[in-house]
Design a protein around this motif. Structure first.
Motif, PDB file in Angstrom:
ATOM      1  N   SER A 166       0.861  -1.180   0.000  1.00 25.35           N
ATOM      2  CA  SER A 166       0.000   0.000   0.000  1.00 25.35           C
ATOM      3  C   SER A 166       0.898   1.231   0.000  1.00 25.35           C
ATOM      4  CB  SER A 166      -0.892   0.014   1.243  1.00 25.35           C
ATOM      5  OG  SER A 166      -1.749  -1.108   1.268  1.00 25.35           O
ATOM      6  N   ILE A 167       0.596   2.194  -0.874  1.00 24.09           N
ATOM      7  CA  ILE A 167       1.431   3.387  -1.014  1.00 24.09           C
ATOM      8  C   ILE A 167       0.585   4.633  -0.782  1.00 24.09           C
ATOM      9  CG2 ILE A 167       2.973   4.670  -2.539  1.00 24.09           C
ATOM     10  CD1 ILE A 167       3.290   2.000  -4.131  1.00 24.09           C
ATOM     11  N   VAL A 168       1.010   5.470   0.166  1.00 23.06           N
ATOM     12  CA  VAL A 168       0.305   6.710   0.464  1.00 23.06           C
ATOM     13  C   VAL A 168       1.276   7.878   0.336  1.00 23.06           C
ATOM     14  CG1 VAL A 168      -1.374   5.599   2.002  1.00 23.06           C
ATOM     15  CG2 VAL A 168       0.757   6.501   2.950  1.00 23.06           C
ATOM     16  N   GLY A 169       0.729   9.078   0.330  1.00 21.93           N
ATOM     17  CA  GLY A 169       1.560  10.269   0.228  1.00 21.93           C
ATOM     18  C   GLY A 169       0.734  11.440  -0.243  1.00 21.93           C
ATOM     19  N   SER A 170       1.230  12.636  -0.018  1.00 24.46           N
ATOM     20  CA  SER A 170       0.511  13.839  -0.430  1.00 24.46           C
ATOM     21  C   SER A 170       0.533  13.983  -1.943  1.00 24.46           C
ATOM     22  CB  SER A 170       1.143  15.069   0.225  1.00 24.46           C
ATOM     23  OG  SER A 170       2.514  15.144  -0.114  1.00 24.46           O
ATOM     24  N   ASN A 171      -0.293  14.896  -2.469  1.00 27.61           N
ATOM     25  CA  ASN A 171      -0.291  15.165  -3.905  1.00 27.61           C
ATOM     26  C   ASN A 171       1.100  15.651  -4.325  1.00 27.61           C
ATOM     27  OD1 ASN A 171      -3.006  14.542  -4.185  1.00 27.61           O
ATOM     28  ND2 ASN A 171      -3.668  16.639  -3.773  1.00 27.61           N
ATOM     29  N   GLY A 172       1.602  15.090  -5.413  1.00 23.91           N
ATOM     30  CA  GLY A 172       2.913  15.485  -5.904  1.00 23.91           C
ATOM     31  C   GLY A 172       4.071  14.748  -5.264  1.00 23.91           C
ATOM     32  N   SER A 173       3.762  13.750  -4.451  1.00 25.55           N
ATOM     33  CA  SER A 173       4.833  13.012  -3.760  1.00 25.55           C
ATOM     34  C   SER A 173       5.535  12.015  -4.672  1.00 25.55           C
ATOM     35  CB  SER A 173       4.272  12.288  -2.528  1.00 25.55           C
ATOM     36  OG  SER A 173       3.284  11.337  -2.912  1.00 25.55           O
TER      37      SER A 173
END
Length: 257
Positions: free
Chosen positions: A36-43
């Motif tokens: 699972s991969i998460v992060g802010s926009n543009g990460s």
């Protein structure tokens, strides 16, 4: 096994708008891992998926699958062993074709086209069996055009179709983001079921921190083209939404937001 080896990617190189997305970025995903991969926009989350699938190229570095270098392999060839489900349910199916026609099309992925009239009755029974596993009653609607289905039904079909042939990797690009919460939960349950049954190596980008915490064997949080969190095994199991949200807030404060 998937390996991104020292990937470098720049946008608008040599101009005042030059931006470095990845600098010597490396990642190894073991066979059978559900990441699972998460992060802010543009990460860099979706850009990483695009690099793996061949939608965008890299300036330097290598992309290896089981030791084979596919860095310069075109996207259409990679599609033979990579299944991808997009955020928009409309992108994974053909709306003007029936459920049966869509299933037949997915069944011939990577194979020579068969232009004979009609469809093998044995394959029809096989499609009905696959569709019944979705629990949406689609096995009784083979003649219905996919464009008339709900977003959740279409996304369930897209998920099923992407895994019908033998693939090495399943790429999920925010595949529940356009769905209502109840339908999104259903699609995640179906996703987990398919991944486990077929033992697929899977990379799932999501903005839903609960899904990131509850699903998968490994959790990666990205920021500015880097992995700022990489959790596996027991460490991942004991990480909840609050911890992930706290890390997000920490990054936001560091960036002055």
């Amino acid at each position: 096994m998937l390996c991104l080896d020292k990937i470098n990617k720049y946008y608008n190189p040599g101009t005042v708008n030059e931006m470095c997305l990845f600098e010597d970025y490396s990642l190894t995903v073991e066979e059978g891992e559900f990441v699972s991969i998460v992060g802010s926009n543009g990460s860099g989350k979706t850009s990483m998926l695009n690099i793996i699938c061949g939608s965008i190229g890299v300036d330097s570095g290598r992309i290896l699958i089981d030791g084979r270098d596919i860095t310069h392999m075109p996207e259409y060839k990679r599609a033979g062993f990579i299944g991808r489900v997009y955020q928009n349910p409309a992108l994974g199916t053909c709306p003007d074709m029936t459920i049966l026609e869509n299933m037949s099309l997915a069944d011939t992925k990577g194979k020579a086209f068969d232009l004979r009239r009609g469809t093998d009755k044995e394959r029809i029974s096989y499609y009905q069996e696959l569709l019944s596993g979705l629990g949406l009653g689609l096995e009784n609607k083979l003649s219905v055009k996919v464009g008339s289905l709900s977003g959740g039904q279409r996304q369930a079909m897209a998920l099923l179709m992407s895994t019908m042939t033998d693939i090495d990797f399943l790429i999920l690009d925010e595949h529940t983001a356009a769905l209502d919460p109840k339908t999104a939960d259903l699609i995640m349950e179906l996703t987990d079921k398919l991944v486990r049954e077929k033992k697929l190596t899977t990379l799932m980008v999501t903005h839903n921190l609960r899904y990131a915490a509850d699903y998968g064997d490994r959790l990666i949080m990205m920021h500015e083209g880097k992995n700022v969190l990489d959790l596996k095994g027991e460490e991942k199991k004991h990480t909840g939404v609050e911890e992930l949200l706290s890390k997000f807030n920490e990054i936001s404060i560091e960036c002055g937001n």
